[in-house]
Design a protein around this motif. Structure first.
Motif, PDB file in Angstrom:
ATOM      1  N   ALA A 123    -116.842  36.883  30.901  1.00  0.00           N
ATOM      2  CA  ALA A 123    -116.825  35.745  31.829  1.00  0.00           C
ATOM      3  C   ALA A 123    -115.356  35.388  32.079  1.00  0.00           C
ATOM      4  N   ILE A 124    -115.128  34.423  32.992  1.00  0.00           N
ATOM      5  CA  ILE A 124    -113.777  33.897  33.188  1.00  0.00           C
ATOM      6  C   ILE A 124    -113.313  33.261  31.872  1.00  0.00           C
ATOM      7  N   HIS A 125    -112.029  33.427  31.523  1.00  0.00           N
ATOM      8  CA  HIS A 125    -111.531  32.855  30.274  1.00  0.00           C
ATOM      9  C   HIS A 125    -111.616  31.318  30.333  1.00  0.00           C
ATOM     10  N   GLN A 176    -110.961  28.790  33.562  1.00  0.00           N
ATOM     11  CA  GLN A 176    -112.115  28.253  34.282  1.00  0.00           C
ATOM     12  C   GLN A 176    -111.776  26.920  34.953  1.00  0.00           C
ATOM     13  N   PHE A 206    -112.820  36.608  29.302  1.00  0.00           N
ATOM     14  CA  PHE A 206    -113.200  36.422  27.900  1.00  0.00           C
ATOM     15  C   PHE A 206    -114.470  37.242  27.688  1.00  0.00           C
TER      16      PHE A 206
END
Lengths: 204, 204
Positions: free
Chosen positions: B161-163, B167, B182
């Motif tokens: 996912a986006i860190h 985010q 991440f």
């Protein structure tokens, strides 16, 4: 596109599967055949049901019955928020709800919280099976009432959204006179009740 | 349930309509027949296309071409964020994108911002038609590259996912060495580029 399907209820409704049945309904019935049937003596002891929500609920356990001491004990052990939706007849079935997270989006912070909840649940099961869990503890529960949005009396379409002062403030105490809804013509709608605990569990 | 349909592209693709075509595709073609055809001399002069997004973009104008001075002038007039997605051949067509807002949810704060953007656009059109708008002004534009999520090389499913540190921080400057993704095994992935402007325009 968001569709209005309760992803839990098909388990207890056994609706017929057709070619146009949503994936979630199909999958719910597959799991019911594999792990249930729900409510029967053959069903497995405990299901950990993972949900995400657009509401700012943090990490929350949803209980279906106050007579289910297993999930109650687990709740007091791991210190989640607590939400009681009324007795639906299941034994030992609790949903873990984490938000806010938009549908169709993976957020790492929500993923980390959900993973921690699952790890704590598995730890609790090991302690329970080894006899080191005390089932009787004191704790607080929120029992909620449903409040529908203001709607056009003829078309039934929504005429307002949650008031900006209330948006994302789940679990705050809402008093008579506090802002509740904000109409699309920019008017504030206030609650008709003396007080209620605010929780935007399902935003339509 | 979220489906992966680009709600703009059917306008230019003229895909055949069937009984199972999504509402958005059907509606897009209806609008194209009513207001277009897109790109033709018969098309209307300016379309104001309203979108919401789960990304924390605030109020943003999306341009399709740098040769469209009408939308450029409008942008500098009303001080939105600016995002250039490359030339797709349209004249005088700009999308207003506002976020963050989950799909299927109405937030009053987002509604108010969107309403203000539409009002400012209508004001601008009146000024433009009365000759009081100066088309040449200096302004800043973000030209973005697409960066896909890390994926499993065989199944192509997402592995991260986006860190969390990135985010919701749209339009920040992302340098080599900063956290970008991440992974679900809890590792940090860093960008391979010297620097880029971060904007989570479409989160899958």
């Amino acid at each position: 596109m968001l569709i209005d399907v309760n992803l839990i209820s098909p388990l207890s409704r056994s609706s017929p599967i057709t070619d146009s049945s949503p994936y979630e309904v199909r999958r719910a019935q597959e799991l019911n055949n594999l792990l249930g049937p729900k409510g029967s003596t053959d069903a497995i002891d405990l299901i950990c049901d993972l949900h995400n929500t657009t509401a700012n609920m943090g990490l929350t356990l949803i209980h279906y019955t106050t007579s289910d001491w297993v999930t109650l004990a687990r709740t007091s052990q791991v210190c989640f928020n607590k939400h009681h939706t009324g007795n639906q007849g299941q034994a030992f079935s609790t949903a873990i709800e984490v938000g806010p997270q938009p549908h169709g989006v993976v957020r790492a912070d929500i993923y980390i919280i959900m993973k921690e909840a699952v790890d704590l649940t598995i730890d609790w099961i090991h302690k329970f099976n080894s006899g080191t869990v005390r089932p009787n503890q004191t704790w607080l529960i929120f029992v909620c009432r449903n409040v529908d949005y203001p709607r056009d009396p003829e078309t039934r379409t929504l005429t307002s959204a949650i008031h900006p002062q209330l948006q994302d403030r789940d679990f705050c105490l809402l008093m008579r006179g506090d802002p509740l809804f904000f109409t699309f013509s920019r008017e504030t709608v206030k609650p008709l009740y003396d007080c209620l605990w605010w929780m935007s569990y399902h935003i339509l």
